[in-house]
Design a protein around this motif. Structure first.
Motif, short mmCIF file in Angstrom:
data_model
loop_
_atom_site.label_atom_id
_atom_site.label_comp_id
_atom_site.label_asym_id
_atom_site.label_seq_id
_atom_site.Cartn_x
_atom_site.Cartn_y
_atom_site.Cartn_z
N LYS A 190 0.82 -1.21 0.00
CA LYS A 190 0.00 0.00 0.00
C LYS A 190 0.85 1.26 0.00
CE LYS A 190 -3.83 0.54 0.27
NZ LYS A 190 -4.83 0.79 -0.80
N ALA A 191 1.98 1.20 0.67
CA ALA A 191 2.84 2.38 0.76
C ALA A 191 3.42 2.76 -0.60
CB ALA A 191 3.98 2.12 1.75
N TYR A 192 3.43 1.81 -1.53
CA TYR A 192 4.03 2.06 -2.85
C TYR A 192 2.99 2.10 -3.97
CZ TYR A 192 8.58 1.41 -0.69
OH TYR A 192 9.70 1.57 0.10
N ASP A 193 1.70 2.17 -3.62
CA ASP A 193 0.66 2.24 -4.64
C ASP A 193 0.85 3.42 -5.59
OD1 ASP A 193 -0.83 -0.01 -4.28
OD2 ASP A 193 -2.42 0.94 -3.11
N HIS A 194 1.41 4.52 -5.08
CA HIS A 194 1.56 5.73 -5.88
C HIS A 194 3.02 6.15 -6.07
CE1 HIS A 194 -2.66 5.87 -4.59
NE2 HIS A 194 -2.87 6.52 -5.71
N LYS A 195 3.95 5.32 -5.65
CA LYS A 195 5.37 5.59 -5.88
C LYS A 195 6.07 4.27 -6.20
CE LYS A 195 6.22 5.80 -0.85
NZ LYS A 195 6.90 6.57 0.22
N PRO A 196 5.77 3.70 -7.36
CA PRO A 196 6.25 2.37 -7.72
C PRO A 196 7.77 2.32 -7.88
CG PRO A 196 5.35 3.47 -9.64
CD PRO A 196 5.02 4.34 -8.46
N ILE A 197 8.30 1.15 -7.61
CA ILE A 197 9.70 0.85 -7.92
C ILE A 197 9.67 -0.13 -9.09
CG2 ILE A 197 11.89 -0.07 -7.10
CD1 ILE A 197 10.97 0.64 -4.25
N GLY A 198 9.74 0.39 -10.28
CA GLY A 198 9.62 -0.44 -11.46
C GLY A 198 10.92 -1.10 -11.87
N MET A 199 10.87 -1.79 -13.01
CA MET A 199 12.07 -2.39 -13.59
C MET A 199 12.00 -2.31 -15.12
SD MET A 199 10.16 -5.16 -14.48
CE MET A 199 11.18 -6.55 -14.95
N GLY A 200 11.19 -1.32 -15.60
CA GLY A 200 10.99 -1.15 -17.03
C GLY A 200 11.71 0.07 -17.57
N PRO A 201 11.34 0.51 -18.76
CA PRO A 201 12.09 1.58 -19.44
C PRO A 201 11.89 2.98 -18.85
CG PRO A 201 10.22 0.89 -20.77
CD PRO A 201 10.32 -0.09 -19.64
N TYR A 202 10.85 3.18 -18.03
CA TYR A 202 10.59 4.51 -17.48
C TYR A 202 10.38 4.42 -15.97
CZ TYR A 202 9.92 5.92 -22.32
OH TYR A 202 10.12 6.16 -23.66
N LYS A 203 10.60 5.57 -15.31
CA LYS A 203 10.34 5.70 -13.88
C LYS A 203 9.59 7.00 -13.64
CE LYS A 203 14.72 8.04 -12.83
NZ LYS A 203 15.95 8.02 -12.00
N LEU A 204 9.00 7.13 -12.46
CA LEU A 204 8.30 8.37 -12.13
C LEU A 204 9.26 9.55 -12.15
CD1 LEU A 204 5.84 7.75 -9.14
CD2 LEU A 204 5.27 8.15 -11.53
N ALA A 205 8.79 10.67 -12.71
CA ALA A 205 9.61 11.89 -12.72
C ALA A 205 9.53 12.61 -11.39
CB ALA A 205 9.15 12.81 -13.85
N THR A 206 8.54 12.25 -10.58
CA THR A 206 8.36 12.86 -9.26
C THR A 206 8.48 11.78 -8.19
OG1 THR A 206 5.97 12.56 -9.48
CG2 THR A 206 6.87 14.68 -10.16
N ASP A 207 8.53 12.18 -6.93
CA ASP A 207 8.66 11.20 -5.86
C ASP A 207 7.41 10.36 -5.71
OD1 ASP A 207 11.21 12.07 -5.26
OD2 ASP A 207 10.53 13.51 -3.75
N GLU A 208 6.26 10.95 -5.98
CA GLU A 208 5.00 10.25 -5.78
C GLU A 208 3.94 10.81 -6.72
OE1 GLU A 208 2.03 8.95 -2.05
OE2 GLU A 208 3.87 10.09 -1.72
N TRP A 209 3.07 9.93 -7.19
CA TRP A 209 1.97 10.34 -8.06
C TRP A 209 0.68 10.33 -7.27
CZ3 TRP A 209 -1.97 6.75 -9.53
CH2 TRP A 209 -2.93 7.27 -10.41
N LYS A 210 -0.20 11.28 -7.56
CA LYS A 210 -1.50 11.35 -6.91
C LYS A 210 -2.60 11.05 -7.92
CE LYS A 210 -0.08 14.79 -3.45
NZ LYS A 210 -0.33 16.14 -2.88
N THR A 211 -3.54 10.21 -7.51
CA THR A 211 -4.65 9.86 -8.40
C THR A 211 -5.36 11.11 -8.90
OG1 THR A 211 -5.03 7.75 -7.28
CG2 THR A 211 -6.85 8.63 -8.55
N GLY A 212 -5.57 11.17 -10.20
CA GLY A 212 -6.21 12.31 -10.83
C GLY A 212 -5.24 13.22 -11.54
#
Length: 535
Positions: free
Chosen positions: A206-228
């Motif tokens: 749950k703590a990472y629902d909006h700040k994923p640690i991926g392993m693909g070609p892109y990552k979040l540009a911000t620390d956390e994303w907010k729904t909407g």
């Protein structure tokens, strides 16, 4: 509707900073390439790929994560991405998966076989209620994590947290033992809803629902994303496979298709799917900036509620299906073709006239409807109020019901997520629309999710032991032709039971900004993320 379209794009060749001979000046740096892609859907609730199976979920997962395998958009053949090899035993029941060395998560953690096994166990654990739980129903030990109970009763607590069918062999190898042989299993592993979660995420999802640690070609540009909000991504340089060209990608959620379309014409976004309201004008509205998908790997339905006794008789459902003028409805949708079965065109095993109740016959429909006793109450048609076409489609079907069957029709608009939630709880009053796009090109993927009793897209909550039995037989059949015959038999049963009325298949149309060329494949459809960019 779930869709996976991960496939190889064009490799971005880095510019070389070469000193000019004799003057000490450097070459101009390469211009950053960016894309703003519209998703015409409600915003994602989570960026956990294991807990999302909508088209929007998969589009975003395609950027943040990488699949084990993918369909080659040029040949249609399966090829490895993270996987080094995927090998079944002689029976097709135990599969050995080896992953390539060098892949890692975006927090620096090396990707190992343990990450897949632990993630898949978390997803299969019933109390977590993650949306891709049903994918693992074929794995040994799944039932212990998902006890069942008759309707109205509470299921017992799970007796295990790990499936016995998953085993780690070494850092790069794990095995999957299935309940029964499944010849299609290798194809299913391209689904991005199976992406691994980093160890930190698994400890507190749950703590990472909006700040994923991926392993693909892109990552979040911000620390956390907010729904909407827009999902803003930047290219991750640690990705070890071929990546799309764009250096920056923004996913923008605009539920109303007309609004999204107008945003494109205003020049604020780079790619948008054409809404059905614009299917007759998009070529002139945006000349030289449109494309039509080479494939139609989808199907759309009219969905009956199995929990409502008013719709219990198959003959009544047949009559409603025969009352629908699919040709007229497909013309309303635009770029659509009437459906005559449960499988999309171009899929091995698809039959052009599988459904004998999908031909419009007003007189026969009315006669059969009356013989079945008719509806004991008005028909309530639920539609997604967040789209520009939901009410139009509902009223089109409703008018056919009124004019042909002489029944009263009511229309209820709700957000799509609310309709889904009510249906999942078996508390939705009336019928609704549904749709599906395959995760891998197989007739099995048009049947298992919707018609298996615990299918993860079983819109109507349909259950038939004979269908489950034939699915198991088809899955375990090593001969592809014989497997298709078994799948066709169960398609015939589902069309007789008709928990879903097949309506149409659609070829999607897209608009793309000047200098942006989305990949278009007959095997994987249109992918704006994998655009060639020359602006």
């Amino acid at each position: 509707m779930r869709r996976s379209s991960a496939a190889l794009g064009l490799l971005l060749v880095p510019a070389l900073a070469l000193g000019a001979c004799g003057n000490g000046k450097s070459a101009t740096p390469a211009k950053s390439k960016s894309l703003t892609i519209v998703i015409t859907a409600e915003p994602n609730k989570t960026l956990n790929p294991e807990n999302g199976n909508s088209s929007a979920d998969i589009q975003v997962a395609e950027a943040l994560y990488a699949p084990l395998v993918e369909t080659d958009p040029a040949s249609g053949k399966l090829r490895n991405v993270v996987a080094d090899s995927i090998t079944p035993d002689a029976t097709g029941r135990t599969w050995t998966i080896k992953i390539k060395d060098g892949f890692s998560f975006q927090n620096g953690q090396a990707l190992t076989a343990r990450d897949y096994v632990d993630t898949w166990n978390l997803t299969a654990y019933g109390p977590n209620a993650w949306k891709n739980n049903g994918f693992f129903s074929k794995v040994d030990g799944y039932d212990a994590l998902n006890p069942t109970a008759p309707d109205g009763q509470t299921a017992a607590a799970p007796t295990a947290k790990e499936m016995t069918g998953l085993k780690v062999v070494d850092d790069h190898t794990f095995t999957v033992r299935l309940k029964v042989p499944f010849s299609q299993f290798g194809l299913t592993l391209q689904y991005l809803g199976l992406a691994p979660l980093a160890e930190a995420v698994r400890k507190d999802p749950k703590a990472y629902d909006h700040k994923p640690i991926g392993m693909g070609p892109y990552k979040l540009a911000t620390d956390e994303w907010k729904t909407g909000e827009d999902i803003k991504l930047v290219k991750w340089n640690g990705y070890k496979a071929t990546a799309p060209q764009a250096d920056k990608v923004t996913f923008r959620f605009i539920q109303n298709g007309d609004t999204a379309y107008n945003e494109f014409l205003a020049g604020t976004v780079d790619s948008v799917q054409v809404p059905s309201t614009k299917k007759n004008t998009f070529k002139t509205d945006a000349p030289d900036r449109w494309l039509v998908s080479e494939s139609a790997g989808n199907i759309f339905y009219f969905v009956f509620p199995s929990w409502d006794p008013a719709y219990a008789k198959p003959e009544l459902r047949h009559a409603i299906s025969m009352a629908i003028d699919r040709a007229a409805f497909a013309n309303l949708v635009g770029l659509a073709k009437p459906a005559s079965g449960l499988v999309a065109p171009g899929i091995d095993g698809q039959r052009p006239d599988a459904c004998k109740y999908c031909t419009h016959d007003a007189a026969a429909a009315k006669k059969l409807f009356d013989e079945a006793g008719g509806l004991s109450k008005p028909m309530t048609i639920n539609y997604n109020s967040g789209t520009s076409t939901g009410q139009t489609y509902a009223e089109a079907i409703g008018n056919m019901m009124r004019q042909t069957l002489g029944i009263e029709v009511r229309y209820v608009g709700k957000p799509g997520s609310e309709i889904t939630d009510l249906a999942d709880k078996k508390s939705l009053e009336g019928v609704r629309f549904g749709g599906w796009g395959h995760d891998y090109p197989s007739i099995e993927d048009y049947l298992t999710p919707m018609f298996k009793s615990n299918g993860d897209a079983n819109f109507s909550k349909y259950a038939n032991p004979k269908v489950d039995q034939l699915l198991a037989q088809g899955d375990s059949q090593p001969n592809p032709e014989r497997a298709i015959q078994l799948y066709q038999q169960l398609e015939d049963i589902c069309l007789e039971d008709m928990p879903l009325v097949p309506l149409y298949h659609i070829q999607d149309a897209y608009l793309a900004a000047k200098g942006v060329h989305p990949r278009n494949s007959r095997y994987t459809g249109v992918s704006p993320l994998w655009s060639t960019i020359d602006r």
